[in-house]
Design a protein around this motif. Structure first.
Motif, PDB file in Angstrom:
ATOM      1  N   LEU A   1      -2.910  -0.748   1.448  1.00  0.00           N
ATOM      2  CA  LEU A   1      -2.794   0.780   1.555  1.00  0.00           C
ATOM      3  C   LEU A   1      -3.202   1.586   0.594  1.00  0.00           C
ATOM      4  O   LEU A   1      -3.618   2.569   0.443  1.00  0.00           O
ATOM      5  CB  LEU A   1      -0.959   1.184   1.385  1.00  0.00           C
ATOM      6  CG  LEU A   1      -0.755   2.355   0.676  1.00  0.00           C
ATOM      7  CD1 LEU A   1      -0.368   3.148   2.002  1.00  0.00           C
ATOM      8  CD2 LEU A   1       1.539   2.410   0.218  1.00  0.00           C
ATOM      9  N   ARG A   2      -2.947   0.742  -1.045  1.00  0.00           N
ATOM     10  CA  ARG A   2      -3.995   1.915  -2.215  1.00  0.00           C
ATOM     11  C   ARG A   2      -5.417   1.875  -1.670  1.00  0.00           C
ATOM     12  O   ARG A   2      -5.938   3.064  -1.881  1.00  0.00           O
ATOM     13  CB  ARG A   2      -3.684   0.912  -3.142  1.00  0.00           C
ATOM     14  CG  ARG A   2      -4.768   1.121  -4.161  1.00  0.00           C
ATOM     15  CD  ARG A   2      -4.502   0.274  -5.908  1.00  0.00           C
ATOM     16  NE  ARG A   2      -5.532   0.416  -6.195  1.00  0.00           N
ATOM     17  CZ  ARG A   2      -5.476   1.380  -7.311  1.00  0.00           C
ATOM     18  NH1 ARG A   2      -4.366   2.072  -8.224  1.00  0.00           N
ATOM     19  NH2 ARG A   2      -5.722   2.086  -8.290  1.00  0.00           N
TER      20      ARG A   2
ATOM     21  N   ASP B   1      -6.855   1.591   2.002  1.00  0.00           N
ATOM     22  CA  ASP B   1      -6.376   2.751   2.668  1.00  0.00           C
ATOM     23  C   ASP B   1      -6.779   4.443   1.765  1.00  0.00           C
ATOM     24  O   ASP B   1      -7.176   5.441   2.900  1.00  0.00           O
ATOM     25  CB  ASP B   1      -5.815   2.728   3.254  1.00  0.00           C
ATOM     26  CG  ASP B   1      -5.760   1.624   4.556  1.00  0.00           C
ATOM     27  OD1 ASP B   1      -7.453   1.173   3.765  1.00  0.00           O
ATOM     28  OD2 ASP B   1      -5.500   1.529   4.913  1.00  0.00           O
ATOM     29  N   LEU B   2      -5.557   4.804   0.539  1.00  0.00           N
ATOM     30  CA  LEU B   2      -5.760   5.787   0.444  1.00  0.00           C
ATOM     31  C   LEU B   2      -7.011   6.906  -0.668  1.00  0.00           C
ATOM     32  O   LEU B   2      -7.190   7.775  -0.269  1.00  0.00           O
ATOM     33  CB  LEU B   2      -3.820   5.627  -0.412  1.00  0.00           C
ATOM     34  CG  LEU B   2      -2.862   5.606   0.523  1.00  0.00           C
ATOM     35  CD1 LEU B   2      -1.979   6.226  -0.363  1.00  0.00           C
ATOM     36  CD2 LEU B   2      -2.733   7.262   1.277  1.00  0.00           C
TER      37      LEU B   2
ATOM     38  N   TYR C   1      -9.642   7.389   1.900  1.00  0.00           N
ATOM     39  CA  TYR C   1      -9.392   8.766   2.663  1.00  0.00           C
ATOM     40  C   TYR C   1      -9.576   9.688   1.264  1.00  0.00           C
ATOM     41  O   TYR C   1      -9.856  11.282   1.328  1.00  0.00           O
ATOM     42  CB  TYR C   1      -7.511   9.413   3.098  1.00  0.00           C
ATOM     43  CG  TYR C   1      -7.216   8.434   4.352  1.00  0.00           C
ATOM     44  CD1 TYR C   1      -7.649   8.918   5.562  1.00  0.00           C
ATOM     45  CD2 TYR C   1      -6.232   7.239   4.549  1.00  0.00           C
ATOM     46  CE1 TYR C   1      -7.762   8.421   6.760  1.00  0.00           C
ATOM     47  CE2 TYR C   1      -6.046   7.077   5.555  1.00  0.00           C
ATOM     48  CZ  TYR C   1      -6.826   7.039   6.953  1.00  0.00           C
ATOM     49  OH  TYR C   1      -6.055   7.042   7.669  1.00  0.00           O
ATOM     50  N   LEU C   2      -9.153  10.051  -0.195  1.00  0.00           N
ATOM     51  CA  LEU C   2      -9.289  10.524  -0.959  1.00  0.00           C
ATOM     52  C   LEU C   2     -10.878  10.596  -0.998  1.00  0.00           C
ATOM     53  O   LEU C   2     -11.486  11.957  -1.248  1.00  0.00           O
ATOM     54  CB  LEU C   2      -8.661  10.555  -2.088  1.00  0.00           C
ATOM     55  CG  LEU C   2      -7.305  10.179  -2.296  1.00  0.00           C
ATOM     56  CD1 LEU C   2      -6.197   9.670  -3.523  1.00  0.00           C
ATOM     57  CD2 LEU C   2      -6.692  11.423  -2.186  1.00  0.00           C
TER      58      LEU C   2
ATOM     59  N   ILE D   1      -8.798  14.270   2.655  1.00  0.00           N
ATOM     60  CA  ILE D   1      -6.693  14.531   2.352  1.00  0.00           C
ATOM     61  C   ILE D   1      -6.966  15.569   1.314  1.00  0.00           C
ATOM     62  O   ILE D   1      -7.628  15.708  -0.082  1.00  0.00           O
ATOM     63  CB  ILE D   1      -5.986  13.586   1.333  1.00  0.00           C
ATOM     64  CG1 ILE D   1      -5.817  12.466   2.852  1.00  0.00           C
ATOM     65  CG2 ILE D   1      -4.501  14.524   1.185  1.00  0.00           C
ATOM     66  CD1 ILE D   1      -4.985  11.825   2.110  1.00  0.00           C
TER      67      ILE D   1
ATOM     68  N   GLU E   1      -0.991  17.143   1.428  1.00  0.00           N
ATOM     69  CA  GLU E   1      -1.018  15.487   2.591  1.00  0.00           C
ATOM     70  C   GLU E   1      -1.122  14.503   1.939  1.00  0.00           C
ATOM     71  O   GLU E   1      -1.038  13.790   2.983  1.00  0.00           O
ATOM     72  CB  GLU E   1      -2.500  16.430   3.745  1.00  0.00           C
ATOM     73  CG  GLU E   1      -2.562  17.487   4.171  1.00  0.00           C
ATOM     74  CD  GLU E   1      -3.989  18.481   4.582  1.00  0.00           C
ATOM     75  OE1 GLU E   1      -4.336  17.105   5.540  1.00  0.00           O
ATOM     76  OE2 GLU E   1      -4.647  18.800   3.943  1.00  0.00           O
ATOM     77  N   TYR E   2      -1.662  14.493   1.085  1.00  0.00           N
ATOM     78  CA  TYR E   2      -1.267  13.252   0.012  1.00  0.00           C
ATOM     79  C   TYR E   2      -0.439  12.266   0.533  1.00  0.00           C
ATOM     80  O   TYR E   2       0.020  10.984   0.270  1.00  0.00           O
ATOM     81  CB  TYR E   2      -2.144  12.749  -0.869  1.00  0.00           C
ATOM     82  CG  TYR E   2      -1.982  11.517  -2.288  1.00  0.00           C
ATOM     83  CD1 TYR E   2      -2.223  10.870  -1.693  1.00  0.00           C
ATOM     84  CD2 TYR E   2      -1.480  11.623  -3.173  1.00  0.00           C
ATOM     85  CE1 TYR E   2      -1.995   9.420  -1.779  1.00  0.00           C
ATOM     86  CE2 TYR E   2      -0.114  10.689  -3.913  1.00  0.00           C
ATOM     87  CZ  TYR E   2      -1.178   9.687  -3.487  1.00  0.00           C
ATOM     88  OH  TYR E   2      -0.348   8.131  -4.214  1.00  0.00           O
TER      89      TYR E   2
ATOM     90  N   LEU F   1       0.248  11.252   3.757  1.00  0.00           N
ATOM     91  CA  LEU F   1       0.553  10.369   4.430  1.00  0.00           C
ATOM     92  C   LEU F   1       0.749   8.849   3.275  1.00  0.00           C
ATOM     93  O   LEU F   1       0.746   7.924   3.967  1.00  0.00           O
ATOM     94  CB  LEU F   1      -1.339  10.332   4.046  1.00  0.00           C
ATOM     95  CG  LEU F   1      -2.284   9.240   4.564  1.00  0.00           C
ATOM     96  CD1 LEU F   1      -1.956   8.826   6.569  1.00  0.00           C
ATOM     97  CD2 LEU F   1      -3.525   8.961   3.888  1.00  0.00           C
ATOM     98  N   TYR F   2       0.820   8.858   1.834  1.00  0.00           N
ATOM     99  CA  TYR F   2       1.631   7.923   2.092  1.00  0.00           C
ATOM    100  C   TYR F   2       3.214   7.393   2.154  1.00  0.00           C
ATOM    101  O   TYR F   2       3.201   6.552   2.563  1.00  0.00           O
ATOM    102  CB  TYR F   2       2.025   8.479  -0.283  1.00  0.00           C
ATOM    103  CG  TYR F   2       2.357   7.043  -0.790  1.00  0.00           C
ATOM    104  CD1 TYR F   2       1.570   6.164  -1.204  1.00  0.00           C
ATOM    105  CD2 TYR F   2       3.408   7.553  -0.690  1.00  0.00           C
ATOM    106  CE1 TYR F   2       2.073   5.613  -1.478  1.00  0.00           C
ATOM    107  CE2 TYR F   2       3.966   5.634  -1.995  1.00  0.00           C
ATOM    108  CZ  TYR F   2       3.388   5.029  -2.445  1.00  0.00           C
ATOM    109  OH  TYR F   2       3.564   4.245  -3.229  1.00  0.00           O
TER     110      TYR F   2
ATOM    111  N   GLU G   1       2.641   5.493   5.026  1.00  0.00           N
ATOM    112  CA  GLU G   1       2.260   4.223   5.117  1.00  0.00           C
ATOM    113  C   GLU G   1       3.772   3.698   4.769  1.00  0.00           C
ATOM    114  O   GLU G   1       3.755   2.998   5.343  1.00  0.00           O
ATOM    115  CB  GLU G   1       0.829   3.966   4.178  1.00  0.00           C
ATOM    116  CG  GLU G   1      -0.006   4.844   4.629  1.00  0.00           C
ATOM    117  CD  GLU G   1      -0.564   4.139   6.085  1.00  0.00           C
ATOM    118  OE1 GLU G   1      -0.711   2.923   5.936  1.00  0.00           O
ATOM    119  OE2 GLU G   1      -1.070   4.736   7.048  1.00  0.00           O
TER     120      GLU G   1
END
Length: 163
Positions: free
Chosen positions: A119-120, A122-123, A126-127, A132, A137-138, A141-142, A145
């Motif tokens: 998860l970390r 992937d985020l 994205y960033l 994002i 939006e962040y 998304l968080y 997830e």
């Protein structure tokens, strides 16, 4: 509370627990711990202290021995080279062996750690790729997830209902 004077020696005699007896409870492990920053009850120094005092049942029953994310920051900063993360692994094994938790707990916690790291990653991807553009939006998304990972809590609740 029953005191088990052999508990600290049993922990120290297992692979990973060797450094336990050189700890002088300075608290540097707790001061640098990212889990302790967000979870008030998680305190590596207190856990070590409880082990040294022989609080076997209290330690092995505790949910706090399962909260460590294995970053080894405590080990990196320890002036005595106590490998607290490895000591927690020993405590987790003992908790499973002695029936304080089901044996599948260790695998479940390892799975949670893998999913959390994914998860970390992937985020951050994205960033980094600027997919994002806004903080909201962040957050959205968080939250999505985290919802995907909610099966862990649901599984635990189902397990408790069966008992």
């Amino acid at each position: 509370m029953v005191v088990d004077y052999q508990f600290k020696y049993q922990v120290a005699n297992r692979p990973g627990g060797e450094g336990l007896l050189v700890c002088f409870s300075c608290g540097i492990c707790t001061a640098g711990c990212p889990v302790a920053e967000v979870e008030e009850g998680f305190n590596p120094r207190r856990i070590i202290h409880q082990v040294l005092l022989g609080e076997r049942e209290g330690v092995l029953r505790s949910k706090f021995i399962w909260m460590c994310v294995g970053c080894y920051r405590c080990t990196a900063h320890c002036p005595q080279d106590v490998e607290f993360t490895n000591i927690l692994k020993v405590l987790r094994e003992m908790a499973a062996e002695e029936g304080y938790v089901d044996t599948h707990w260790i695998k479940m916690v390892e799975d949670i750690d893998r999913k959390t790291q994914k998860l970390r990653r992937d985020l951050i991807d994205y960033l980094w790729e600027e997919k994002i553009p806004s903080f909201q939006e962040y957050v959205d998304l968080y939250q999505e997830e985290v919802r995907k990972l909610s099966w862990v809590r649901e599984q635990g609740e189902k397990e408790n209902d069966r008992k």
